[in-house]
Design a protein around this motif. Structure first.
Motif, mmCIF file in Angstrom:
data_model
loop_
_atom_site.group_PDB
_atom_site.id
_atom_site.type_symbol
_atom_site.label_atom_id
_atom_site.label_comp_id
_atom_site.label_asym_id
_atom_site.label_seq_id
_atom_site.Cartn_x
_atom_site.Cartn_y
_atom_site.Cartn_z
ATOM 1 N N LEU A 207 0.857 -1.023 -0.191
ATOM 2 C CA LEU A 207 -0.037 -0.082 -0.114
ATOM 3 C C LEU A 207 1.009 1.343 -0.037
ATOM 4 O O LEU A 207 0.530 2.340 -0.644
ATOM 5 N N HIS A 208 1.818 1.260 0.889
ATOM 6 C CA HIS A 208 2.794 2.173 0.884
ATOM 7 C C HIS A 208 3.541 2.638 -0.400
ATOM 8 O O HIS A 208 3.568 3.698 -0.815
ATOM 9 N N SER A 209 4.124 1.692 -1.129
ATOM 10 C CA SER A 209 4.672 1.632 -2.578
ATOM 11 C C SER A 209 3.900 2.164 -3.341
ATOM 12 O O SER A 209 4.127 2.923 -4.278
ATOM 13 N N GLU A 210 2.470 1.775 -3.286
ATOM 14 C CA GLU A 210 1.482 2.219 -4.336
ATOM 15 C C GLU A 210 1.323 3.458 -4.364
ATOM 16 O O GLU A 210 1.165 4.360 -5.445
ATOM 17 N N ILE A 211 1.087 4.298 -3.195
ATOM 18 C CA ILE A 211 0.890 5.484 -3.006
ATOM 19 C C ILE A 211 2.023 6.533 -3.461
ATOM 20 O O ILE A 211 1.644 7.366 -4.067
ATOM 21 N N ALA A 212 3.030 5.959 -3.071
ATOM 22 C CA ALA A 212 4.356 6.721 -3.231
ATOM 23 C C ALA A 212 4.603 6.737 -4.657
ATOM 24 O O ALA A 212 5.190 7.753 -5.281
ATOM 25 N N GLN A 213 4.333 5.577 -5.150
ATOM 26 C CA GLN A 213 4.621 5.455 -6.766
ATOM 27 C C GLN A 213 3.574 6.488 -7.413
ATOM 28 O O GLN A 213 4.077 6.996 -8.401
ATOM 29 N N LYS A 214 2.419 6.564 -7.057
ATOM 30 C CA LYS A 214 1.396 7.316 -7.953
ATOM 31 C C LYS A 214 1.861 8.709 -7.685
ATOM 32 O O LYS A 214 1.861 9.574 -8.886
ATOM 33 N N GLN A 215 2.476 9.206 -6.607
ATOM 34 C CA GLN A 215 2.715 10.588 -6.205
ATOM 35 C C GLN A 215 4.019 10.867 -7.133
ATOM 36 O O GLN A 215 4.019 12.065 -7.769
ATOM 37 N N ALA A 216 4.801 9.864 -7.352
ATOM 38 C CA ALA A 216 6.191 10.002 -7.925
ATOM 39 C C ALA A 216 5.645 10.163 -9.423
ATOM 40 O O ALA A 216 6.287 11.026 -10.320
ATOM 41 N N GLU A 217 4.781 9.381 -10.009
ATOM 42 C CA GLU A 217 4.466 9.254 -11.293
ATOM 43 C C GLU A 217 3.762 10.815 -11.747
ATOM 44 O O GLU A 217 4.117 11.226 -12.889
ATOM 45 N N ALA A 218 2.995 11.174 -10.925
ATOM 46 C CA ALA A 218 2.229 12.547 -11.014
ATOM 47 C C ALA A 218 3.119 13.645 -11.100
ATOM 48 O O ALA A 218 2.973 14.699 -12.076
ATOM 49 N N VAL A 219 4.040 13.605 -10.228
ATOM 50 C CA VAL A 219 5.189 14.627 -10.245
ATOM 51 C C VAL A 219 6.447 14.564 -11.480
ATOM 52 O O VAL A 219 6.479 15.527 -12.247
ATOM 53 N N GLN A 220 6.423 13.542 -11.885
ATOM 54 C CA GLN A 220 7.305 13.157 -13.023
ATOM 55 C C GLN A 220 6.389 13.558 -14.545
ATOM 56 O O GLN A 220 6.869 14.331 -15.473
ATOM 57 N N LYS A 221 5.301 13.466 -14.353
ATOM 58 C CA LYS A 221 4.327 13.863 -15.626
ATOM 59 C C LYS A 221 4.318 15.305 -15.787
ATOM 60 O O LYS A 221 4.382 15.817 -16.635
ATOM 61 N N ALA A 222 4.034 15.987 -14.566
ATOM 62 C CA ALA A 222 4.138 17.283 -14.493
ATOM 63 C C ALA A 222 5.709 18.242 -14.791
ATOM 64 O O ALA A 222 5.468 18.917 -15.695
ATOM 65 N N ILE A 223 6.454 17.360 -14.600
ATOM 66 C CA ILE A 223 7.695 17.868 -14.785
ATOM 67 C C ILE A 223 7.977 17.656 -16.540
ATOM 68 O O ILE A 223 8.467 18.579 -17.091
ATOM 69 N N GLU A 224 7.491 16.578 -17.105
ATOM 70 C CA GLU A 224 7.753 16.230 -18.361
ATOM 71 C C GLU A 224 6.641 17.289 -19.189
ATOM 72 O O GLU A 224 7.168 17.771 -20.236
ATOM 73 N N LEU A 225 5.431 17.333 -18.755
ATOM 74 C CA LEU A 225 4.653 18.541 -19.450
ATOM 75 C C LEU A 225 5.250 19.804 -19.413
ATOM 76 O O LEU A 225 5.331 20.722 -20.618
ATOM 77 N N LYS A 226 5.903 20.383 -18.505
ATOM 78 C CA LYS A 226 6.319 21.668 -18.321
ATOM 79 C C LYS A 226 7.555 21.764 -18.886
ATOM 80 O O LYS A 226 7.830 23.047 -19.791
ATOM 81 N N SER A 227 8.384 20.702 -19.225
ATOM 82 C CA SER A 227 9.517 20.768 -20.060
ATOM 83 C C SER A 227 9.283 20.933 -21.419
ATOM 84 O O SER A 227 9.641 21.681 -22.240
ATOM 85 N N GLN A 228 7.996 20.247 -21.987
ATOM 86 C CA GLN A 228 7.360 20.338 -23.309
ATOM 87 C C GLN A 228 7.118 21.568 -23.530
ATOM 88 O O GLN A 228 7.306 22.200 -24.719
ATOM 89 N N MET A 229 6.202 22.156 -22.465
ATOM 90 C CA MET A 229 5.989 23.529 -22.600
ATOM 91 C C MET A 229 6.938 24.526 -22.828
ATOM 92 O O MET A 229 6.780 25.452 -23.559
ATOM 93 N N ASN A 230 8.085 24.463 -22.068
ATOM 94 C CA ASN A 230 9.366 25.274 -21.852
ATOM 95 C C ASN A 230 9.957 25.306 -23.410
ATOM 96 O O ASN A 230 10.346 26.218 -24.106
#
Length: 280
Positions: A207-230
């Motif tokens: 359960l801990h790993s699942e939540i932490a992974q989702k958080q990491a994926e969301a952060v990574q997704k935001a970083i990638e989108l911001k990079s594409q926008m830049n």
């Protein structure tokens, strides 16, 4: 003479009226030009996101909302950390107890019973010998029936000892004198508890790993989108100038050139200027 003055006054009055009309036309033209200039300047300064950039903005908004949603689970992660810590400690304690029991050598029931019989026989022998010595010390006779009875019992006991010790040795030779700790009920109970704790531990870790992974994926997704926008901004593909979206076909490239060279404003001023010229 009177007629000439009248003509002058009439002509002057007409000229004054025309000048007033001209001034009104000029004022209106100036207001119109200024309004058009302001409107066009605002249009030129307005940046409109391209379709690609807008799509990334929308995706980033979704990703940020997901991040905020997952951030509310930080308290759950903390609670899981505490629970995982306690379960880990319990698992370690059960493992230590199991090791301790496993290293024990517990006498079998058969071995314990034979050993008890040997100890009891030796005790009876010692007791009878002590009674014989006391009897003789107090004037008793070796020929008395009581003494002979004790002597007989003593002999029987002594004769039984080799058989008992032989039985004990037989159990030892066959490896039946002790039971390994792992074969005991105590060990089995500890093992069951150990397995239950470890299963729960793995569940909580999952359960801990699942939540932490989702958080990491969301952060990574935001970083990638911001990079594409830049990157779109860097390549000049993020925005279009407002004037370029106006659809004015009289501009070949739709480029804003400033107040002195604004095509729309110059055209409108020329048109109104022509109307004023026609009024004279």
């Amino acid at each position: 003479m009177g007629s000439y003055d009248t003509e002058i006054r009439v002509a002057t009055k007409v000229d004054t009226s025309q000048m007033q009309k001209l001034q009104i036309q000029i004022d209106k033209t100036v207001d119109k030009v200024e309004a058009l200039q302001k409107e066009y300047d605002e249009l030129c300064s307005k940046k409109i996101p391209t379709q690609g950039y807008k799509k990334l903005q929308e995706e980033l908004s979704v990703a940020q909302k997901e991040m905020e949603k997952l951030k509310t689970q930080d308290s759950k992660l903390s609670a899981l950390d505490v629970k995982i810590g306690k379960l880990t400690q319990s698992s370690t304690e059960y493992a230590a107890k199991m090791k301790e029991v496993a290293e024990q050598r517990i006498p079998t029931q058969e071995y314990t019973e034979v050993q008890r019989q040997i100890e009891n026989t030796e005790k009876k022998i010692n007791d009878l010998m002590a009674k014989q010595e006391k009897m003789l010390a107090t004037g008793g006779s070796r020929k008395s029936s009581v003494y002979k009875k004790m002597a007989y019992d003593l002999e029987e006991l002594r004769n039984s000892l080799p058989y008992l010790k032989g039985e004990l040795q037989d159990l030892i030779d066959k490896g039946k004198e002790f039971t390994l700790g792992t074969d005991t009920e105590k060990y089995q109970n500890l093992s069951a508890k150990y397995e239950a704790v470890n299963q729960e531990l793995e569940k909580q870790k999952g359960l801990h790993s699942e939540i932490a992974q989702k958080q990491a994926e969301a952060v990574q997704k935001a970083i990638e989108l911001k990079s594409q926008m830049n990157q779109l901004v860097k390549d000049g593909k993020a925005f279009t100038i407002g004037a370029d979206r106006g659809g004015d076909k009289r501009q070949s490239k739709g480029t804003c050139t400033g107040k002195s060279g604004t095509p729309h404003v110059g055209h409108e001023a020329g048109r109104i200027g022509g109307e004023i010229h026609q009024g004279f």
